[in-house]
Design a protein around this motif. Structure first.
Motif, PDB file in Angstrom:
ATOM      1  N   ALA A   1      24.407  97.295  88.570  1.00  0.00           N
ATOM      2  CA  ALA A   1      24.566  97.785  87.083  1.00  0.00           C
ATOM      3  C   ALA A   1      23.566  97.167  86.287  1.00  0.00           C
ATOM      4  O   ALA A   1      23.184  96.165  86.638  1.00  0.00           O
ATOM      5  CB  ALA A   1      25.902  97.344  86.418  1.00  0.00           C
ATOM      6  N   ILE A   2      23.144  97.942  85.119  1.00  0.00           N
ATOM      7  CA  ILE A   2      22.544  97.044  84.192  1.00  0.00           C
ATOM      8  C   ILE A   2      22.919  97.126  82.788  1.00  0.00           C
ATOM      9  O   ILE A   2      23.166  98.515  82.449  1.00  0.00           O
ATOM     10  CB  ILE A   2      20.939  97.983  84.251  1.00  0.00           C
ATOM     11  CG1 ILE A   2      20.460  97.859  85.485  1.00  0.00           C
ATOM     12  CG2 ILE A   2      20.003  97.214  83.041  1.00  0.00           C
ATOM     13  CD1 ILE A   2      18.903  98.615  85.578  1.00  0.00           C
ATOM     14  N   ILE A   3      23.022  96.413  82.301  1.00  0.00           N
ATOM     15  CA  ILE A   3      23.791  96.082  80.813  1.00  0.00           C
ATOM     16  C   ILE A   3      22.489  95.800  79.678  1.00  0.00           C
ATOM     17  O   ILE A   3      21.923  95.112  79.645  1.00  0.00           O
ATOM     18  CB  ILE A   3      24.734  95.069  80.725  1.00  0.00           C
ATOM     19  CG1 ILE A   3      25.767  95.166  81.958  1.00  0.00           C
ATOM     20  CG2 ILE A   3      25.547  95.301  79.282  1.00  0.00           C
ATOM     21  CD1 ILE A   3      26.512  96.334  81.852  1.00  0.00           C
ATOM     22  N   PRO A   4      22.394  96.955  78.690  1.00  0.00           N
ATOM     23  CA  PRO A   4      21.393  96.612  77.624  1.00  0.00           C
ATOM     24  C   PRO A   4      21.518  95.552  76.887  1.00  0.00           C
ATOM     25  O   PRO A   4      22.651  95.041  76.806  1.00  0.00           O
ATOM     26  CB  PRO A   4      21.336  97.894  76.902  1.00  0.00           C
ATOM     27  CG  PRO A   4      22.650  98.791  77.257  1.00  0.00           C
ATOM     28  CD  PRO A   4      23.266  98.048  78.367  1.00  0.00           C
ATOM     29  N   PRO A   5      20.442  95.082  76.237  1.00  0.00           N
ATOM     30  CA  PRO A   5      20.348  93.658  75.777  1.00  0.00           C
ATOM     31  C   PRO A   5      21.502  93.456  74.531  1.00  0.00           C
ATOM     32  O   PRO A   5      22.360  92.462  74.331  1.00  0.00           O
ATOM     33  CB  PRO A   5      19.127  93.618  74.929  1.00  0.00           C
ATOM     34  CG  PRO A   5      18.326  94.437  75.780  1.00  0.00           C
ATOM     35  CD  PRO A   5      19.134  95.737  76.268  1.00  0.00           C
ATOM     36  N   PHE A   6      21.846  94.635  73.472  1.00  0.00           N
ATOM     37  CA  PHE A   6      22.938  94.565  72.640  1.00  0.00           C
ATOM     38  C   PHE A   6      24.105  94.134  73.227  1.00  0.00           C
ATOM     39  O   PHE A   6      24.938  93.114  72.749  1.00  0.00           O
ATOM     40  CB  PHE A   6      22.841  95.688  71.940  1.00  0.00           C
ATOM     41  CG  PHE A   6      24.060  95.636  70.791  1.00  0.00           C
ATOM     42  CD1 PHE A   6      24.050  94.743  69.660  1.00  0.00           C
ATOM     43  CD2 PHE A   6      25.145  96.634  71.175  1.00  0.00           C
ATOM     44  CE1 PHE A   6      24.882  95.112  68.784  1.00  0.00           C
ATOM     45  CE2 PHE A   6      26.152  96.624  70.145  1.00  0.00           C
ATOM     46  CZ  PHE A   6      26.237  95.848  69.040  1.00  0.00           C
ATOM     47  N   GLN A   7      24.508  94.963  74.261  1.00  0.00           N
ATOM     48  CA  GLN A   7      26.042  94.908  74.958  1.00  0.00           C
ATOM     49  C   GLN A   7      25.806  93.488  75.741  1.00  0.00           C
ATOM     50  O   GLN A   7      26.916  92.924  75.671  1.00  0.00           O
ATOM     51  CB  GLN A   7      26.267  95.829  75.737  1.00  0.00           C
ATOM     52  CG  GLN A   7      27.606  95.963  76.593  1.00  0.00           C
ATOM     53  CD  GLN A   7      28.986  95.721  75.567  1.00  0.00           C
ATOM     54  OE1 GLN A   7      28.518  96.246  74.193  1.00  0.00           O
ATOM     55  NE2 GLN A   7      29.970  95.771  76.194  1.00  0.00           N
ATOM     56  N   ALA A   8      24.741  92.816  76.391  1.00  0.00           N
ATOM     57  CA  ALA A   8      24.760  91.808  77.166  1.00  0.00           C
ATOM     58  C   ALA A   8      25.035  90.534  76.197  1.00  0.00           C
ATOM     59  O   ALA A   8      25.662  89.695  76.618  1.00  0.00           O
ATOM     60  CB  ALA A   8      23.281  91.542  77.650  1.00  0.00           C
ATOM     61  N   ARG A   9      24.573  90.606  75.073  1.00  0.00           N
ATOM     62  CA  ARG A   9      24.642  89.506  73.979  1.00  0.00           C
ATOM     63  C   ARG A   9      26.057  89.241  73.689  1.00  0.00           C
ATOM     64  O   ARG A   9      26.872  88.094  73.370  1.00  0.00           O
ATOM     65  CB  ARG A   9      23.788  89.666  72.865  1.00  0.00           C
ATOM     66  CG  ARG A   9      22.326  89.598  72.895  1.00  0.00           C
ATOM     67  CD  ARG A   9      21.813  89.219  71.674  1.00  0.00           C
ATOM     68  NE  ARG A   9      21.688  90.612  70.779  1.00  0.00           N
ATOM     69  CZ  ARG A   9      20.809  91.427  70.931  1.00  0.00           C
ATOM     70  NH1 ARG A   9      19.920  91.353  71.912  1.00  0.00           N
ATOM     71  NH2 ARG A   9      21.167  92.717  70.167  1.00  0.00           N
ATOM     72  N   ARG A  10      26.838  90.555  73.829  1.00  0.00           N
ATOM     73  CA  ARG A  10      28.240  90.358  73.268  1.00  0.00           C
ATOM     74  C   ARG A  10      29.340  89.851  74.551  1.00  0.00           C
ATOM     75  O   ARG A  10      30.252  89.333  74.127  1.00  0.00           O
ATOM     76  CB  ARG A  10      28.629  92.035  72.750  1.00  0.00           C
ATOM     77  CG  ARG A  10      28.015  92.498  71.584  1.00  0.00           C
ATOM     78  CD  ARG A  10      28.354  93.963  71.296  1.00  0.00           C
ATOM     79  NE  ARG A  10      29.878  93.990  71.107  1.00  0.00           N
ATOM     80  CZ  ARG A  10      30.721  95.171  71.198  1.00  0.00           C
ATOM     81  NH1 ARG A  10      29.785  96.193  71.164  1.00  0.00           N
ATOM     82  NH2 ARG A  10      31.869  95.309  70.741  1.00  0.00           N
ATOM     83  N   ILE A  11      28.955  90.282  75.809  1.00  0.00           N
ATOM     84  CA  ILE A  11      29.753  89.959  76.759  1.00  0.00           C
ATOM     85  C   ILE A  11      29.591  88.581  77.463  1.00  0.00           C
ATOM     86  O   ILE A  11      30.383  88.167  78.173  1.00  0.00           O
ATOM     87  CB  ILE A  11      29.957  91.336  77.734  1.00  0.00           C
ATOM     88  CG1 ILE A  11      28.614  91.294  78.552  1.00  0.00           C
ATOM     89  CG2 ILE A  11      30.075  92.234  77.137  1.00  0.00           C
ATOM     90  CD1 ILE A  11      28.505  92.443  79.710  1.00  0.00           C
ATOM     91  N   LEU A  12      28.527  88.065  77.301  1.00  0.00           N
ATOM     92  CA  LEU A  12      27.915  86.869  77.752  1.00  0.00           C
ATOM     93  C   LEU A  12      28.914  85.714  77.434  1.00  0.00           C
ATOM     94  O   LEU A  12      29.126  85.714  76.229  1.00  0.00           O
ATOM     95  CB  LEU A  12      26.548  86.331  77.696  1.00  0.00           C
ATOM     96  CG  LEU A  12      25.509  87.219  78.639  1.00  0.00           C
ATOM     97  CD1 LEU A  12      24.034  86.952  77.936  1.00  0.00           C
ATOM     98  CD2 LEU A  12      25.866  86.863  80.055  1.00  0.00           C
ATOM     99  N   VAL A  13      29.488  84.771  78.252  1.00  0.00           N
ATOM    100  CA  VAL A  13      30.237  83.650  77.939  1.00  0.00           C
ATOM    101  C   VAL A  13      29.510  82.594  78.617  1.00  0.00           C
ATOM    102  O   VAL A  13      29.074  82.515  79.470  1.00  0.00           O
ATOM    103  CB  VAL A  13      31.709  83.939  78.291  1.00  0.00           C
ATOM    104  CG1 VAL A  13      32.267  85.028  77.569  1.00  0.00           C
ATOM    105  CG2 VAL A  13      31.734  83.985  79.788  1.00  0.00           C
ATOM    106  N   SER A  14      29.954  81.319  77.849  1.00  0.00           N
ATOM    107  CA  SER A  14      29.243  79.975  78.546  1.00  0.00           C
ATOM    108  C   SER A  14      30.236  79.576  79.674  1.00  0.00           C
ATOM    109  O   SER A  14      31.710  79.984  79.823  1.00  0.00           O
ATOM    110  CB  SER A  14      29.627  78.930  77.461  1.00  0.00           C
ATOM    111  OG  SER A  14      29.314  77.612  78.221  1.00  0.00           O
ATOM    112  N   ALA A  15      29.585  79.189  80.715  1.00  0.00           N
ATOM    113  CA  ALA A  15      30.201  78.768  82.090  1.00  0.00           C
ATOM    114  C   ALA A  15      31.009  77.622  81.818  1.00  0.00           C
ATOM    115  O   ALA A  15      31.994  77.236  82.420  1.00  0.00           O
ATOM    116  CB  ALA A  15      29.513  78.566  83.206  1.00  0.00           C
ATOM    117  N   ALA A  16      30.884  76.740  80.607  1.00  0.00           N
ATOM    118  CA  ALA A  16      31.418  75.589  80.230  1.00  0.00           C
ATOM    119  C   ALA A  16      32.848  76.127  79.783  1.00  0.00           C
ATOM    120  O   ALA A  16      33.946  75.216  79.738  1.00  0.00           O
ATOM    121  CB  ALA A  16      30.918  74.968  79.326  1.00  0.00           C
TER     122      ALA A  16
END
Length: 229
Positions: free
Chosen positions: A214-229
């Motif tokens: 899968a490849i997620i475009p930048p705009f969506q990637a920024r929305r779905i990323l979460v910190s591993a902490a």
């Protein structure tokens, strides 16, 4: 006759008991959690069986606090169980194991820290081996722009014939992890690696290759990323 008319009117005008909407979700969650009956679930979780049965039957509503208790036991989201909001369960996550892109000299790089700093939701069809790379720079513009996520299965197996001609993730015997189009080399065991905007590399020996899932475009990637902490 008058009494009969009153009886009929009373029967028609009295609504049937309304089953609370959360009851169906509660039953669904209980069954998905592996409990065949309401009594079995209540006994295993230490709840009052009669009170739980009333909630699942929809004869009485359960509040937010009780929804949290049920959701924790059945491994579903409280928001979904209580109000039907969002998915029933959180998606699994894949670690973002590094960045792939271009350094100032234009060479493709792969960098990773001691542990993942970010997580990304699993794409459809992914397994627990799924990992992601975050694109840095414009070396893959048109395929994966700066900030995009590239997912692949981290199985560490040699290239397979079905990968030829496709853009895949590879690791060279020089410790580079790259995103390249895989082509057949001049002899068995060697491969040509084609870039979007850089010269091709010929007769490279690879440790492993993996299909991009899968490849997620930048705009969506920024929305779905979460910190591993």
């Amino acid at each position: 006759m008058s009494a009969m008319r009153v009886l009929i009117a009373s029967t028609v005008d009295t609504p049937a008991p309304c089953r609370r909407p959360g009851a169906a979700r509660l039953r669904q969650a209980r069954i998905a959690a592996g409990f065949e009956t309401a009594e079995q679930a209540a006994g295993a979780c230490g709840w009052d069986a009669a009170a739980y049965a009333v909630h699942e039957a929809g004869a009485a509503s359960f509040d937010w606090r009780r929804a949290k208790v049920y959701a924790s036991a059945f491994r579903v989201r409280t928001e979904w169980l209580y109000a039907g909001a969002g998915p029933a369960s959180d998606p699994g996550f894949a670690p973002v194991i590094g960045r792939v892109g271009a350094d100032p000299s234009g060479a493709l790089l792969f960098a990773t820290g001691q542990s993942p700093g970010e997580l990304a939701p699993l794409p459809p069809g992914a397994t627990d081996r799924a990992v992601a790379l975050r694109v840095a720079g414009e070396s893959m513009r048109g395929l994966a722009d700066d900030g995009a996520l590239i997912y692949f299965e981290d199985q560490r197996t040699p290239p397979t014939p079905d990968m030829l001609g496709h853009v895949v993730v590879v690791e060279t015997d020089g410790d580079e992890v790259l995103v390249k189009r895989l082509l057949r080399g001049s002899r068995p065991g060697l491969y040509d690696l084609e870039s979007l905007d850089a010269p091709a590399r010929s007769d490279v020996r690879l440790r492993w290759a993996a299909h991009i899932t899968a490849i997620i475009p930048p705009f969506q990637a920024r929305r779905i990323l979460v910190s591993a902490a």
